[in-house]
Design a protein around this motif. Sequence first.
Motif, PDB file in Angstrom:
ATOM      1  N   SER A 186       0.813  -1.210   0.000  1.00  0.00           N
ATOM      2  CA  SER A 186       0.000   0.000   0.000  1.00  0.00           C
ATOM      3  C   SER A 186       0.849   1.264   0.000  1.00  0.00           C
ATOM      4  O   SER A 186       0.342   2.357  -0.241  1.00  0.00           O
ATOM      5  CB  SER A 186      -0.929   0.004   1.226  1.00  0.00           C
ATOM      6  N   THR A 215      -2.979   5.612  -1.582  1.00  0.00           N
ATOM      7  CA  THR A 215      -3.981   6.292  -0.754  1.00  0.00           C
ATOM      8  C   THR A 215      -4.569   7.483  -1.490  1.00  0.00           C
ATOM      9  O   THR A 215      -5.793   7.663  -1.541  1.00  0.00           O
ATOM     10  CB  THR A 215      -3.357   6.735   0.578  1.00  0.00           C
ATOM     11  N   ASP A 243      -7.162  -4.897   6.590  1.00  0.00           N
ATOM     12  CA  ASP A 243      -6.925  -3.783   7.500  1.00  0.00           C
ATOM     13  C   ASP A 243      -6.032  -2.725   6.858  1.00  0.00           C
ATOM     14  O   ASP A 243      -6.231  -1.515   7.047  1.00  0.00           O
ATOM     15  CB  ASP A 243      -6.291  -4.293   8.799  1.00  0.00           C
ATOM     16  N   THR A 244      -5.041  -3.154   6.096  1.00  0.00           N
ATOM     17  CA  THR A 244      -4.153  -2.203   5.431  1.00  0.00           C
ATOM     18  C   THR A 244      -4.900  -1.462   4.330  1.00  0.00           C
ATOM     19  O   THR A 244      -4.731  -0.243   4.147  1.00  0.00           O
ATOM     20  CB  THR A 244      -2.933  -2.932   4.859  1.00  0.00           C
ATOM     21  N   ASN A 268      -6.987   1.317   5.701  1.00  0.00           N
ATOM     22  CA  ASN A 268      -6.204   2.531   5.925  1.00  0.00           C
ATOM     23  C   ASN A 268      -5.908   3.258   4.614  1.00  0.00           C
ATOM     24  O   ASN A 268      -5.908   4.490   4.562  1.00  0.00           O
ATOM     25  CB  ASN A 268      -4.900   2.197   6.650  1.00  0.00           C
ATOM     26  N   THR A 284      -2.383  -1.196  10.610  1.00  0.00           N
ATOM     27  CA  THR A 284      -1.913  -1.741   9.334  1.00  0.00           C
ATOM     28  C   THR A 284      -0.993  -2.929   9.585  1.00  0.00           C
ATOM     29  O   THR A 284      -0.475  -3.120  10.685  1.00  0.00           O
ATOM     30  CB  THR A 284      -1.160  -0.677   8.526  1.00  0.00           C
ATOM     31  N   ASP A 285      -0.795  -3.727   8.559  1.00  0.00           N
ATOM     32  CA  ASP A 285       0.096  -4.871   8.621  1.00  0.00           C
ATOM     33  C   ASP A 285       1.323  -4.551   7.768  1.00  0.00           C
ATOM     34  O   ASP A 285       1.190  -4.336   6.558  1.00  0.00           O
ATOM     35  CB  ASP A 285      -0.626  -6.113   8.080  1.00  0.00           C
ATOM     36  N   VAL A 343       1.816  -3.295   3.841  1.00  0.00           N
ATOM     37  CA  VAL A 343       2.257  -1.923   3.595  1.00  0.00           C
ATOM     38  C   VAL A 343       3.478  -1.945   2.676  1.00  0.00           C
ATOM     39  O   VAL A 343       3.568  -1.211   1.685  1.00  0.00           O
ATOM     40  CB  VAL A 343       2.579  -1.195   4.906  1.00  0.00           C
TER      41      VAL A 343
END
Length: 813
Positions: free
Chosen positions: A421, A465, A600-601, A604, A709-710, A714
């Motif tokens: 990410s 993002t 979860d990442t 975000n 985040t993981d 990421v």
Amino acid sequence: MLLGCCLLAGVLVAALLFPFAGGFGLLTNKAATTVENSSSELLDGTVPEVTTMTDSTGRPIAYLYDQRRVQVGYDDISPDMIRAIISIEDRRFLEHDGVDWKGTIRAFLKNSSSGEVQQGASTLDQQYIKNYQLLVLARTEADRQAAIATTPARKLREVRMALTLEQTLTDQAMRDKNIDKAAAKQEAKKEIVTRYLNIVPFGNGAYGIEAAAQTYFGKSAKQLDVTESAMLAGMVQSSSALNPYTNESGVTDRRNTVLDTMKENFPDRAAEFEADKAKPLGVLPQPRSLPQGCISSGDNGFFCDYALQFLAENGITRDAALRGGYTITTTLDPQVQAATKASVQAVAAPDLTGIANVMNVIRPGTTSHDLLAMTSSRNYGLDQRRDQTVQPQPFSMVGDGAGSIFKIFTVAAAMEKGLGSSATLDVPTTYQAKGMGSSGGVNGCPVNTYCVKNDGRYPRSMSITNALAQSPNTAFVKLLNEVGVPSAVDMAVKLGMRSYAQAGTSGQGDLSLADYTKQGNFGSFTLGPNAVNPLELSNVAATLASHGMWCPPNPIKSITQKKRDRNGNTVIGANGQPEMTAVAFTPPACEQVVDRGLADTLANALSADDKGGGTSAGAARSAGWNLPVSAKTGTTEAHRSSAFLGFTNNFAGASYIYGDTTSPEDICSSPLRQCYGGDLYGGFEPARTWYNAILPVAGKFGPTELPPTDPQFVNGSERGRVPSVVGLTASAATERLQENGFKVDQQTTTSPESAGTVTGTAPTGTAIPGSTVTIYVSDGQGRASTPAPDRGPRLPPTTIEIPGIGPIVIPGG
């Protein structure tokens, strides 16, 4: 003459007792089979009852039934009602064994001599059996006619069943209660008269004594007095002809006939019963009914329909729900439903021509995705003149698509393949893709090529993002080309768009939309041009909010039935409340469809849509939204539908605006309307709908926060690490990237760096292993004329909304 009668009676008794004996031919093998097949259901005695559907607080939202009946036990029926029905229908009820032989033989002789049926001589047992076959077992008109046929064969079957019923119930009482036969027979009699009163129709839609008492007197069956009991007992003869609202005198005469029989059977109360004959009927001014079906549930009608569909798909048919007497406690949260309904209709009035706004709200969870709200801007109902509808708008395939929301699936598929990410994406001004469909050769696009351009100006490269927040089309079509259309389609189905995998959804015969898209390798998939199921779209948000756990959108909290004893009485627990038994059904199990860290990442990575230059930032500000949220907007190219998907750790859902006519038109914003050349975007009315719906309830289930985040997702895969090649020559950079397994695309850029020097790459950081990395090579011509690479969210482009014109993007850097 007397001898002839005796012989005839003997023949009749022999036929009744030995129905399979040769010579009579009155009960065929087929009829015998019918007896056997019906016996188990008759002995069990289950009858159709009203099912009550409630919201999560227990407040009824719908009553579901095809026969309005509430079963009660012997102890919940007035003793005078018991006396009245026995007096008028079967005065020797307590003496016989299910068949009144004296009356049966007398009726047989009378009917035989007259050539027609003048006397029935049916006991309560026999009447119960006939009504059970007619009202419970019959499914066709032929079944119903067979249940009331005036034939010797039907009468003999009825007699045999009555004998079996009474004997079986007596034996069960002896065994269950450890009592002697005489006491057991009395228990059986209680159960039979209770079953009878629970099944017979009383007119005006009332089945059974409890519904009748409520319909005509507004009280329970236990509270009925003598005159009320006598009236209802008399009406059993013909519930259609004996209607107190259309035939008061006939009902009064019949009631008084019942009171006369009660005088004979209970002489010690004869004076009381005689005086009762002078009393008025005392019925309510009009019969009291009960709202029936989802159509009576108002704003909750769409939810009610979906709940029944969900049950039918998972083990409880609609017919079972209408007859089961269940209490269906749903997950519908009245507070969330009210907030959502208000927000949906504030944006799109119920009478808005050709446009509907639908929204579903789901509570995320790793064991269940509970459906909290389901709404449409259209009011639920049958009056189309008042813009009502019963079409399943919130949970069926509708509209022209959710637009750029589908970019989520492309990113998720890329992350699953190793893209971190933290990577940046290449954002060309235009992008042409071979083998990903065709743009039809328009606007200069080559034949057999899919061409896409951005709506606005963007930096040359952007972080994931910011790209998700600002939604440049070229970046995601290019990424889809690297990911592969099949991977993105499969990701969409995994995360929640399950209808896409169903046969026939493509409009191309039996082919599913998923298979059709994969076979065509359509690059447009990431831009969301296909109809969507708004509930499934909401469930995509719930899956991501649930750490990658998919569960079906669940409307059911529990299903229960009252526990009853042998006499039909409700079993009362130690707390003084009725004991309930759970009714099992089998919804699909939840599935971990993507890694928890990925979900979860990605949550975000989706957290900037409401900030800065995010496409829903203006809507968030106007609503006063200041909480963490993961979100994505979407708009179709022709502006005929638009959507907003958002989720927190407590709520997930999607609002979807689309043309709900057979020939939808373009949609314009501020105010929402049909128009030529639409300008509706997902960041406008759809986003405002979502923020204003969720904000009033955002803290209902606790604080709002983003998950951690993981680092694995990421940073991305080690195999996808893009080596730094800035400052190298184009050939050296290409060699290094190829050594690391990447393909290379070279783009010339105006730059003060020496000609042939690499000034940047896209992506940077990580990429999908084996994908294409673009290198930007300086032409040595001086100051760069192209925007600098995106350096993160510090100075992103800003979107300004101009009503009637649309969004204007002011580039950042």
